[in-house]
Every structure is written in structure tokens, then in C-alpha cells.
Design an enzyme around this catalytic site. Structure first.
Site, short mmCIF file in Angstrom:
data_model
loop_
_atom_site.label_atom_id
_atom_site.label_comp_id
_atom_site.label_asym_id
_atom_site.label_seq_id
_atom_site.Cartn_x
_atom_site.Cartn_y
_atom_site.Cartn_z
N LYS A 135 15.88 -18.66 -21.04
CA LYS A 135 16.76 -19.81 -20.79
C LYS A 135 16.31 -20.47 -19.48
O LYS A 135 15.19 -20.94 -19.40
CB LYS A 135 18.21 -19.37 -20.82
CG LYS A 135 18.60 -18.79 -22.19
CD LYS A 135 20.07 -18.45 -22.28
CE LYS A 135 20.46 -18.05 -23.69
NZ LYS A 135 20.41 -16.62 -23.94
N ARG A 156 10.87 -15.57 -25.38
CA ARG A 156 12.10 -14.98 -25.92
C ARG A 156 12.04 -13.47 -25.70
O ARG A 156 11.16 -12.80 -26.23
CB ARG A 156 12.23 -15.28 -27.40
CG ARG A 156 12.17 -16.74 -27.73
CD ARG A 156 12.72 -17.02 -29.09
NE ARG A 156 14.15 -17.05 -29.03
CZ ARG A 156 14.86 -18.14 -28.69
NH1 ARG A 156 14.24 -19.26 -28.39
NH2 ARG A 156 16.16 -18.11 -28.66
N GLU A 201 5.47 2.93 -27.83
CA GLU A 201 6.78 3.59 -27.64
C GLU A 201 6.78 4.45 -26.38
O GLU A 201 5.81 5.18 -26.11
CB GLU A 201 7.11 4.46 -28.85
CG GLU A 201 7.57 3.63 -30.03
CD GLU A 201 7.96 4.47 -31.23
OE1 GLU A 201 7.82 5.71 -31.17
OE2 GLU A 201 8.40 3.89 -32.22
N THR A 255 18.57 -12.60 -20.65
CA THR A 255 17.47 -13.04 -21.50
C THR A 255 16.42 -13.62 -20.56
O THR A 255 16.71 -13.91 -19.39
CB THR A 255 17.92 -14.13 -22.50
OG1 THR A 255 18.53 -15.19 -21.77
CG2 THR A 255 18.91 -13.58 -23.51
N ASP A 282 26.07 -10.32 -17.08
CA ASP A 282 25.15 -10.91 -18.06
C ASP A 282 24.76 -12.29 -17.53
O ASP A 282 25.54 -13.25 -17.62
CB ASP A 282 25.85 -11.02 -19.42
CG ASP A 282 24.93 -11.59 -20.49
OD1 ASP A 282 23.88 -12.16 -20.13
OD2 ASP A 282 25.26 -11.47 -21.68
N TYR A 326 0.95 -0.56 -30.31
CA TYR A 326 2.22 0.18 -30.29
C TYR A 326 2.33 0.96 -28.99
O TYR A 326 1.38 1.63 -28.58
CB TYR A 326 2.30 1.15 -31.48
CG TYR A 326 3.44 0.80 -32.38
CD1 TYR A 326 4.75 1.01 -31.96
CD2 TYR A 326 3.23 0.22 -33.62
CE1 TYR A 326 5.82 0.65 -32.77
CE2 TYR A 326 4.29 -0.13 -34.43
CZ TYR A 326 5.59 0.08 -33.99
OH TYR A 326 6.64 -0.28 -34.78
C1 LIG Z 1 25.27 -14.79 -22.01
C2 LIG Z 1 24.41 -14.41 -23.16
N1 LIG Z 1 24.13 -13.12 -23.38
C3 LIG Z 1 23.37 -12.71 -24.40
C4 LIG Z 1 22.80 -13.62 -25.25
C5 LIG Z 1 22.03 -13.11 -26.42
O1 LIG Z 1 20.71 -13.43 -26.38
P1 LIG Z 1 19.81 -13.44 -27.70
O2 LIG Z 1 20.17 -14.70 -28.43
O3 LIG Z 1 18.44 -13.44 -27.14
O4 LIG Z 1 20.12 -12.21 -28.48
C6 LIG Z 1 23.03 -14.99 -25.06
C7 LIG Z 1 22.41 -15.97 -25.96
O5 LIG Z 1 22.76 -17.09 -26.05
C8 LIG Z 1 23.86 -15.39 -23.99
O6 LIG Z 1 24.14 -16.67 -23.77
#
Ligand SMILES: Cc1ncc(COP(=O)(O)O)c(C=O)c1O
Length: 418
Positions: free
Chosen positions: A226, A232, A53, A223, A197, A51
Site C-alpha cells: 500500500k 503484494r 521452508e 502489508t 495493523d 522452495y
Molecule cells: C488494515 C488491513 N489489514 C490487513 C489487510 C489484508 O491484506 P491482504 O489483502 O493483503 O490480505 C488489509 C487489506 O486491505 C488492510 O487494509
């Protein structure tokens, strides 16, 4: 897996079955990839027992001598790879990372602007069924019907009218380059925080195959699993101290408790791998492959959203082929070609039975496939879809033949980590 096999043979057998399935399938899911054996090993370590935090040198539990070093390494690698001043590697996944952006910069009810889900945006960019759409006031932009691309004049118009406090750019089904400088100009004009994002394209950005949002976006969310080819997980990045402080507070204690240290270690490994020349070549090849596959599909009469792709992702509308996305994706899966059905812009059908299919080349490129294989995959997709449009009997025969050919191909391109 000797311990797992003896303690829980059922789960061990299911893991093996999934491994076999992954090995034997052409993975065309745009959001997936194969991690390296090194990344897999890091996720399966004793770091899961700890842990932690808080943040390095400011934790709420003792015994952080090692974890602090691991998290600091991950942060330093993220900063060097993406060229940012601050990185937070603790978000559990992409959705909590995005929620942390709201927590950092908005109050409940404030206005957020993002791309609508049916146009390629993500749920967490303010879509109605998501907490982000329920607890904040969402306004949306889309793509133009005639081009399938974002119209920056329209984005500006909506932003000037609605005055969002937060603007998201990027998304989950966007086959084209994101114009970060144009979004930044609009965000500045209306005084909004710009969040890029880059979940889908992070590996391409890291590998120099897509322009970077650094220097344009105030905060960057991604993320790690991908195109970046890590475990993950997720990261948040920022240039200014002020934005970084707000994000850190939002992640912990705002939204999360202890970080997943085994994931942090695996993120550090993936970032090290992504800083190599080999990874840069991989990122370029992902795009070359996607463009070859897009061309093949286009030449076979498929209707590609925006007419093609600039990145790893292709979205096509099956309406002209006379079938829906869902039956087509199911038939392709039976042939060993793994895709997902997806809405297309202005889709008259429902999200659970939409008109399109989304595919991507991150996984097949990790297996070492190139343009020749992309042309073959395009031909298989066409053969299965065309047969399915003629009826189930015709389709069964073609699916069986394609599946045998897929197994032959996958046996020649072993997947990393399997
Ligand atoms: C552009 C985008 N943002 C956020 C996410 C969310 O990711 P997670 O599925 O890990 O929560 C995704 C997932 O497909 C995504 O394509």
C-alpha cells in the site's frame, strides 16, 4: 514481454491492456500504489523457482546459499527502517499475517477485540464472516457518531468488560492518526497482546509522516503493497524475543509452507527505496495531498467522515448528495477516476451498496501529482457526483468531458513502473 507474447499472446495482451488502463486512470484506491520498475523486476525473477521452508540457516531444503542472503537482507532492512528488533518477511499477504498473530497468541474461542468493519476495521480483526470472527470470540469498538473518531474511553470500557487476549488497532478505512500509546496503556491494563495493523499507513510510518507503533505495540503487522510501495506481501514485526519466536513459529510451520522468494526480494528492494530522503518527502506529500483533496471536497459540500484526514485516506458519505456510494464509484470509474464504494460509520445501507466512497493519495503522489492536481481531482469528483444526482443523461455528458480531461492529466504524470 517477448516470451510471454509468443507463448501466451492472450495473457500478454491482457497485461498490456491493464498497463494502459493503469496509465490512463487516476488511481484513488486508498490501498493501492505503483511500484518502481526495480520492485517489478525483482518479482519477475528466477527466485520463484526455489522452495525455502524454514528460516535462514535452518531450512528444510538444500540450495539456500542465495535465498538465505536475500531473506536476511529484507529482514535487516525492515528492522532498520522501522526500528524493531525482529521482522518476519514471509507472510503471503496481510490476511495470513494477521492470522499468524492469532495462531501465535490465542487459542480457538479466545476473545479478540478489533475495530468493527463498518467503522473502518479489517475483516481479519474479528469480523463475523472471517475465520477470525468464526473461530475466535470477537468484541468490537467503533467511532463516535459526533466526531467520526475512535473514543479511547469507550475502547477502555469495552476492554475492561470483555478482557480480550488480543487487541487490534489500525484498520482499512481510518482517516485519522492511530493513538498507539493509548491503545498500549489499555492493552497493558487488561493483559492483552496489542497488535498494530499498519497495513495502510506503513509507508507513512516509515517516512515519518505518521507516529510509529514501535515501543507501544507488542506486534506490528503490515502489508507491503500500500503506502509502503512494495510488492503484494506482508511483514510481522516485534520488539521482544518472546513475541518474535511465537510469530515465527506461527508463520512457519503454523500456517505456511515455502515463502515466496521473488516477493521477499521485491520487499527488500522496496524497503531500500523507503529508507531514502526521497521516500520521506513522498510520505509527507501523500498527507499534504490528502489534506488538500479533503479540503476541496469539503468546500464543495462533501460530508467527510471525521471532517478531514491526517493520513493518505479520505472517506465520505454521499447521502447529502442524494446518491449511493456504488453508483457514484461506477460513474467516477467511467470518468477515469478509480475509487471504491465503502460503508461509512453507522451506515444504514448494505456493504455491497453502501453510502460512502473511500479514496487515497498514495498512487497519485507516486505519479508526482501535487496540491494543484488534488484540487482539480476534487472538482472532477464533485462534477461527476452532482451530474449523476441529476440523472443519467446529464451524467453521461459530464463523464465524457471529465474523462477527456483525466486523460490529458494522466499523460502529463507518467506512473512509475509502467
Ligand atoms: C488494515 C488491513 N489489514 C490487513 C489487510 C489484508 O491484506 P491482504 O489483502 O493483503 O490480505 C488489509 C487489506 O486491505 C488492510 O487494509
Amino acid at each position: 514481454m517477448s516470451s510471454l507474447s509468443s507463448v501466451d499472446p492472450q495473457i500478454a495482451e491482457l497485461v498490456r491492456a491493464e498497463e494502459r488502463r493503469q496509465a490512463d486512470t487516476v488511481k484513488l484506491i486508498a490501498s493501492e500504489n505503483y511500484v518502481s520498475k526495480a520492485v517489478l523486476e525483482a518479482t519477475g525473477t528466477v527466485l520463484t523457482n526455489k522452495y525455502s521452508e524454514g528460516y535462514a540457516s535452518k531450512r528444510y531444503y538444500e540450495g539456500q546459499q542465495v535465498i538465505d542472503q536475500i531473506e536476511t537482507l529484507a529482514i535487516e532492512r525492515a528492522k532498520a527502517l522501522f526500528g524493531v528488533n525482529h521482522a518476519n518477511v514471509q507472510p503471503y499477504s496481510g490476511s495470513p499475517a494477521n492470522l499468524a498473530i492469532y495462531m501465535a497468541f490465542l487459542n480457538p474461542g479466545d476473545t479478540v477485540m478489533g475495530m468493527g468493519l463498518p467503522f473502518g476495521g479489517h475483516l481479519t480483526h474479528g469480523w463475523s464472516v472471517s475465520a477470525t470472527g468464526k473461530w475466535f470470540t470477537p468484541v468490537r469498538y467503533g467511532v463516535r457518531k459526533d466526531t467520526g473518531r475512535v473514543d479511547m474511553d469507550e475502547v477502555r470500557e469495552i476492554a475492561l468488560r470483555e478482557r480480550p487476549k488480543l487487541i487490534f488497532c489500525g484498520g482499512t478505512a481510518i482517516p485519522r492518526t492511530i493513538d498507539f500509546p493509548a491503545f498500549a496503556e489499555i492493552a497493558r491494563e487488561v493483559g492483552a497482546v496489542l497488535a498494530a495493523d499498519i497495513a495502510h499507513i506503513a509507508g507513512l510510518v516509515a517516512g515519518g509522516a505518521h507516529p510509529s507503533p514501535v515501543g507501544h505495540a507488542d506486534v506490528i503487522s503490515t502489508t507491503t503493497h500500500k503506502t509502503l510501495r512494495g510488492p503484494r506481501g506482508a511483514m510481522l514485526m516485534a520488539t521482544s524475543d518472546e513475541h518474535a519466536t511465537a510469530l515465527n513459529k506461527a508463520v512457519f510451520p503454523g500456517l505456511q509452507g515455502g515463502p515466496h522468494n521473488h516477493t521477499t526480494a521485491a520487499i527488500a528492494v522496496a524497503l531500500k527505496e523507503a529508507a531514502t530522503d526521497e521516500f520521506r518527502a513522498y510520505a509527507r506529500q501523500v498527507v499534504v495531498n490528502a489534506q488538500a483533496l479533503a479540503e476541496e471536497l469539503s468546500s464543495r459540500g462533501f460530508d467527510l467522515v471525521s471532517g478531514g484526514t491526517d493520513n493518505h485516506l479520505i472517506l465520505f458519505d454521499l447521502t447529502p448528495k442524494g446518491i449511493g456510494g456504488k453508483p457514484a464509484a461506477q460513474a467516477l470509474d467511467r470518468a477515469g477516476l478509480e475509487t471504491n464504494y465503502n460503508t461509512v460509520p453507522f451506515d444504514p445501507r448494505k456493504p455491497f451498496d453502501p453510502s460512502g466512497i473511500r479514496i487515497g493519495t498514495a498512487g497519485v503522489t507516486s505519479r508526482g501529482m501535487g496540491v494543484t492536481e488534488m484540487r482539480q481531482i476534487g472538482a472532477w469528483i464533485d462534477q461527476v457526483v452532482t451530474a449523476l444526482a441529476k440523472g443519467e443523461d446529464e451524467a453521461e455528458h459530464v463523464i465524457g468531458r471529465v474523462h477527456a480531461e483525466v486523460l490529458e492529466l494522466t499523460s502529463q504524470f507518467p506512473a512509475p513502473g509502467l
